[in-house]
Design an enzyme around this catalytic site. Structure first.
Site, PDB file in Angstrom:
ATOM      1  N   ARG A  42      31.202  46.989  42.600  1.00 39.65           N
ATOM      2  CA  ARG A  42      29.845  47.082  42.688  1.00 39.65           C
ATOM      3  C   ARG A  42      29.621  48.732  42.137  1.00 39.65           C
ATOM      4  NH1 ARG A  42      29.270  42.627  42.146  1.00 39.65           N
ATOM      5  NH2 ARG A  42      27.687  41.307  43.299  1.00 39.65           N
ATOM      6  N   HIS A  75      29.516  44.901  32.918  1.00 35.35           N
ATOM      7  CA  HIS A  75      29.282  43.937  34.078  1.00 35.35           C
ATOM      8  C   HIS A  75      29.747  42.558  33.475  1.00 35.35           C
ATOM      9  CE1 HIS A  75      27.795  43.470  38.359  1.00 35.35           C
ATOM     10  NE2 HIS A  75      28.557  42.607  38.030  1.00 35.35           N
TER      11      HIS A  75
END
Length: 312
Positions: free
Chosen positions: A227, A275
Site C-alpha cells: 500500500r 497499481h
C-alpha cells in the site's frame, strides 16, 4: 440463498452470471441504492455504508486481497457491519502468481544492473559494470502472509539469500525469519532488496520512513507491492537523492492516480506502475467464493477470514 454484489468498476453482469452458474441454488443480484431486501452474503468493493448497515448477513466477501477500505469505513461508521458478521478477503485467487512474476522480474532487473545500463544509455555511455553476486544480494520480504510466502518461494529458485519479517515468526524452508519490532533493525541490516508486502494497519502506516531506510545497506533497492501509505514519499525521495536507496519500483501510492506534479514521476531511479502488480482474476475469485460459501453453509472451517482487530 440470496447474494448481493457491488463493485464500482467490475463487469457486474459477468459476475452475476458466473456466480449463478457456480452457485445454482443462489439468487444473485446487483445491489443498488435503496435495495433493502434480505441477503445472506454480500460481495463488495468499496461498498456504500447503506449497502451493509442493518443486514443480518452470514458473511461479507471483499473482492480483493486488501480490506483496509472496509475497515476504515467501519471506524467512521461502526453501524455499517455487525461485529458478528465474518469478513473475508480473496486469498490468492491468482494474485500470488502475479506477485511472483512482478517481484522476480524486478529483482533480476536490479541484479543484472539493467537500471544502471538504462541510465548509461540515456547519456550514450558504453561501460561494462562489475556484476553482482547472488550470495551477496540478500532479499528481505517485509510482511509474511500468503503473498509474501509465494514471492519467497519463487525467489528461492534463484538462490538469493532470503529473509522475512512479520509480527510473528515464520517457519519457511530456506528463509531466515525475524519477528517483532525488536528484530526489525537486524532484519533490515542485510537487505539489498526490500520487498514490501505488509497489510495496511494503523501500525504499518508510514513504516517505510527515514528511520527505516537508514537501517538498510547503502545502495539498497525498494519494491513496494503493498500500500502507498506504508511509504513516506518525501523520505524515500531524500534517500534516493542521497544514494542511500539506489532504486525504487513502486506500484502503489499515497494518492492514486499519482498526481502529475509528483516528483516520483521524473526521478531517474524510480519506476512506476499504476497499481497493477496483482489484480483480481474473476474466474478464480468466483471459484474461491463459491467454495467458501459451500463450506460456510456446511459449518466447516474456512480460510481467509479477516481479524478486524489486526486489520488483516
Amino acid at each position: 440463498m440470496d447474494i448481493i454484489f457491488y463493485h464500482p468498476t467490475f463487469d457486474t453482469q459477468w459476475w452475476i452470471e458466473a456466480l449463478r452458474k457456480a452457485i445454482p441454488q443462489a439468487r444473485v443480484r446487483a445491489w443498488k441504492s435503496g435495495d433493502n431486501d434480505s441477503a445472506d452474503y454480500a460481495l463488495v468493493w468499496h461498498p456504500p455504508v447503506e449497502m451493509l448497515a442493518g443486514r443480518d448477513l452470514k458473511a461479507v466477501f471483499a473482492l480483493g486481497a486488501g480490506v483496509d477500505s472496509i475497515l476504515s469505513k467501519l471506524q467512521a461508521h461502526p453501524e455499517m457491519l455487525n461485529p458478528s458478521v465474518p469478513l473475508f478477503r480473496l486469498e490468492d485467487t491468482g494474485m500470488g502468481e502475479q506477485m511472483q512474476e512482478y517481484a522476480v522480474s524486478q529483482v533480476l532487473h536490479w541484479f543484472r544492473r539493467f537500471d544502471d545500463y538504462r541510465i548509461q544509455q540515456n547519456s550514450s555511455h558504453w561501460q561494462p559494470l562489475p556484476e553482482y553476486h547472488w550470495e551477496d544480494f540478500t532479499i528481505g520480504i517485509l510482511g509474511a502472509g500468503v503473498l509474501g510466502s509465494k514471492v519467497a518461494q519463487s525467489l528461492q529458485t534463484w538462490r538469493f539469500p532470503l529473509r522475512c519479517w512479520s509480527r510473528t515468526r515464520k517457519s519457511w524452508p530456506g528463509v531466515q525469519s525475524f519477528a517483532g519490532r525488536e528484530e526489525l533493525s537486524a532484519f533490515l541490516s542485510q537487505c539489498r532488496v526490500l520487498i514490501n508486502l505488509l497489510p495496511n494497519t494503523p501500525e504499518t502506516v508510514g513504516i517505510i520512513n527515514q528511520q527505516l531506510l537508514e537501517k538498510l545497506p547503502d545502495g539498497a533497492y525498494l519494491l513496494n507491492l503493498a500500500r502507498g501509505v506504508h511509504v513516506v514519499e518525501d523520505d524515500l525521495l531524500a534517500a534516493l537523492d542521497s544514494g542511500k536507496v539506489k532504486g525504487a519500483m513502486l506500484d502503489v501510492f499515497n494518492r492514486e492516480p499519482l498526481p502529475p506534479e509528483s516528483p516520483l514521476w521524473q526521478h531517474p531511479r524510480v519506476t512506476i506502475t499504476p497499481h497493477v502488480a496483482a489484480i483480481t482474476r474473476p474466474a478464480e475469485a468466483v471459484e474461491y467464493i463459491s467454495r467458501t460459501i459451500a463450506q460456510l453453509e456446511k459449518g466447516e472451517r474456512v480460510c481467509g477470514q479477516v481479524d478486524r482487530a489486526r486489520g488483516y
